[in-house]
Design an enzyme around this catalytic site. Structure first.
Site, PDB file in Angstrom:
ATOM      1  N   ASP A 148     -83.106 -26.355  26.357  1.00 26.97           N
ATOM      2  CA  ASP A 148     -83.780 -26.024  27.801  1.00 26.97           C
ATOM      3  C   ASP A 148     -84.427 -24.577  27.938  1.00 26.97           C
ATOM      4  OD1 ASP A 148     -81.615 -25.582  30.181  1.00 26.97           O
ATOM      5  OD2 ASP A 148     -80.918 -25.917  28.086  1.00 26.97           O
ATOM      6  N   TYR A 149     -85.441 -24.578  28.625  1.00 26.20           N
ATOM      7  CA  TYR A 149     -85.898 -23.092  28.862  1.00 26.20           C
ATOM      8  C   TYR A 149     -84.820 -22.416  29.989  1.00 26.20           C
ATOM      9  CZ  TYR A 149     -90.439 -23.786  26.835  1.00 26.20           C
ATOM     10  OH  TYR A 149     -91.352 -24.082  25.881  1.00 26.20           O
TER      11      TYR A 149
ATOM     12  N   ASP B  75     -86.981 -28.816  32.655  1.00 23.40           N
ATOM     13  CA  ASP B  75     -87.277 -27.775  31.543  1.00 23.40           C
ATOM     14  C   ASP B  75     -86.590 -28.015  30.280  1.00 23.40           C
ATOM     15  OD1 ASP B  75     -88.607 -26.472  33.676  1.00 23.40           O
ATOM     16  OD2 ASP B  75     -86.945 -25.275  34.134  1.00 23.40           O
TER      17      ASP B  75
END
Length: 259
Positions: A36-37, A213
């Site tokens: 995930d970002y 995200d």
């Protein structure tokens, strides 16, 4: 998004939600990977706002929430308490949504006056953010829309409404859309690029879900390192911003452990 169930809405903070997440498992013998970002919306905000302090913080890979807390509460960065960092994190993300003093007071459980003081101090610390917001609202008022970094437009007809509440809501939409919309664009571009590589290399592993995200992969154990290296690279290079994109990686036998 997904329905029946809506997997984006499965909670994560409370133990009950985490117990539900433990029910999501990969195929037999496989590993669940979660990439995930990290703070993507704040990074996009830094790109749009061209704010020197924000740009510098992300380029130097500093703790943005601790940095904000230090300026909000008048302490040194290394002296920031966990509670102060948590409150600064709420302020950081609330600003992205064009929060009002009332909204922030509700989020933090404080008086409106104190909330307004925190907002004012935030804009003193990151003046570029205030300019971005003002410029974006002006653009929306003139053109009737805003757009994401890749050029997707969102019409905002109520930006020139005579009703104050409708106009204020439209302003918040105008501020937030380029940020959230660009975040959505980036992860979709990454997903397309990842799938192309997986098809080309005839990988056994599969990309199975996007939640906000985060991307989830049902991964064959012998492909774990290759999937991590490839997916992380594609996610971090999906678009070029003025600050680096960063991706966190987790793995496990279920969704809770992977996250």
């Amino acid at each position: 998004s997904s329905t029946d169930p809506n997997l984006q809405n499965i909670p994560i903070r409370e133990e009950t939600g985490r117990a539900i997440r433990r029910g999501f498992v990969p195929a037999k013998g496989n590993i669940l990977l979660a990439l995930d970002y990290s703070q993507i919306e704040l990074r996009i905000l830094a790109h749009y706002a061209r704010d020197e302090a924000l740009l510098e913080a992300f380029k130097e890979d500093r703790d943005i929430h601790a940095l904000t807390a230090a300026s909000l509460f008048g302490v040194k960065e290394k002296e920031v308490s966990p509670d102060q960092r948590s409150r600064a994190k709420t302020v950081n993300f609330s600003i992205v949504y064009g929060v009002t003093d009332f909204g922030l007071s509700q989020n933090l459980g404080i008086q409106r006056k104190e909330a307004q003081e925190l907002i004012d101090r935030f804009f003193e610390t990151y003046p570029g953010v205030r300019k971005y917001m003002d410029d974006t609202i002006q653009f929306a008022e003139k053109h009737g829309y805003v757009e994401t970094l890749s050029g997707r437009r969102r019409q905002i007809p109520e930006i020139n409404a005579s009703n104050r509440f409708r106009k204020e809501g439209a302003k918040r939409t105008a501020i937030n859309t380029p940020i959230q919309g660009t975040s959505a664009d980036i992860i979709k571009i990454a997903m397309i690029n990842i799938q192309e590589v997986m098809d080309k290399k005839k990988m056994k592993s599969r990309m199975i879900l996007q939640v906000h995200d985060e991307l989830l992969f049902d991964t064959a154990p012998d492909e774990k390192d290759a999937v991590i290296k490839m997916a992380k690279h594609e996610m971090e290079t999906a678009v070029k911003l003025d600050v680096p994109l960063r991706v966190d990686v987790g793995s496990g036998k279920d969704w809770d452990e992977a996250h």
